[in-house]
Design an enzyme around this catalytic site. Sequence first.
Site, PDB file in Angstrom:
ATOM      1  N   GLU A 255      -2.300   5.487  -8.689  1.00 25.23           N
ATOM      2  CA  GLU A 255      -1.573   5.277  -9.949  1.00 25.23           C
ATOM      3  C   GLU A 255      -1.215   6.581 -10.657  1.00 25.23           C
ATOM      4  O   GLU A 255      -1.319   6.687 -11.883  1.00 25.23           O
ATOM      5  CB  GLU A 255      -2.382   4.369 -10.894  1.00 25.23           C
ATOM      6  CG  GLU A 255      -2.788   3.032 -10.304  1.00 25.23           C
ATOM      7  CD  GLU A 255      -1.599   2.188  -9.852  1.00 25.23           C
ATOM      8  OE1 GLU A 255      -0.558   2.218 -10.538  1.00 25.23           O
ATOM      9  OE2 GLU A 255      -1.710   1.520  -8.812  1.00 25.23           O
TER      10      GLU A 255
ATOM     11  N   LYS B 260       6.271   4.979   4.965  1.00 24.68           N
ATOM     12  CA  LYS B 260       5.006   4.616   4.322  1.00 24.68           C
ATOM     13  C   LYS B 260       3.969   4.500   5.424  1.00 24.68           C
ATOM     14  O   LYS B 260       4.035   3.617   6.273  1.00 24.68           O
ATOM     15  CB  LYS B 260       5.143   3.293   3.565  1.00 24.68           C
ATOM     16  CG  LYS B 260       3.879   2.871   2.830  1.00 24.68           C
ATOM     17  CD  LYS B 260       3.564   3.792   1.666  1.00 24.68           C
ATOM     18  CE  LYS B 260       2.334   3.299   0.900  1.00 24.68           C
ATOM     19  NZ  LYS B 260       2.005   4.167  -0.246  1.00 24.68           N
TER      20      LYS B 260
END
Length: 238
Positions: free
Chosen positions: A12, A37
């Site tokens: 985050e 990814k």
Amino acid sequence: MPVLVITGTGTEVGKTVTTAAVAAAALAAGRSVAVLKAAQTGVRPDERGDADEVARLAGPVTTAELARFPEPLAPGTAARRAGMAPVHPQEVAERAAKLATEHDLVLVEGAGGLLVRFDAAGGTLADAAALLGAPVLVVAQAGLGTLNTTELTARELRRREVELAGVVIGSWPDAPDLASRCNVADLPEVADAPLLGALPAGAGTLPPARFRTAAPGWLAPRLDGTWDAEAFRIRAAP
């Protein structure tokens, strides 16, 4: 810089939005971009993953995932709990290298921080970067506590002899506190690497067209942007 590995100092911190900004700036400069990814966790097969979010914000990029695991855990743990094959650093490196033969820039986004484990052998994004011989961009928080996690990440990269391209602040607050303003000067010092940008808080909520127009202004010229680190430092000075 055909391959750039993007990691965060933790979860985050704005890693995916930063990846999107780097992709958007490269596209604006006329470069073809792929986004890999390495391991997507915490997302169902029918949900959009981080690579999809990069494409939504940045525009026409090639996206790829090596694996997707349902629980929001470290990739190695998530793979084990799901009874699925884990991702290995060699697979990440091989896929990124292949994409690099077809694109001007490949962005490899990790999961969490640099040393989050992919497999039971302890393979990490740092191992993949070393195999690729690719530089690593570190996305850091703005405020209190960021100097420690950034320096630890930078030291580990140096220990492994992996190039640290620089640091980007993943979310610069509208009203930065004293710690955030001091960190603008201190982050490059503890990382021994340049500050290469700062994304405004909430950048990922902008409409894609606005995001793509604004992204180069958040990033330094090394990342195809126009951001002026010295001017930003002067404005942020306490």
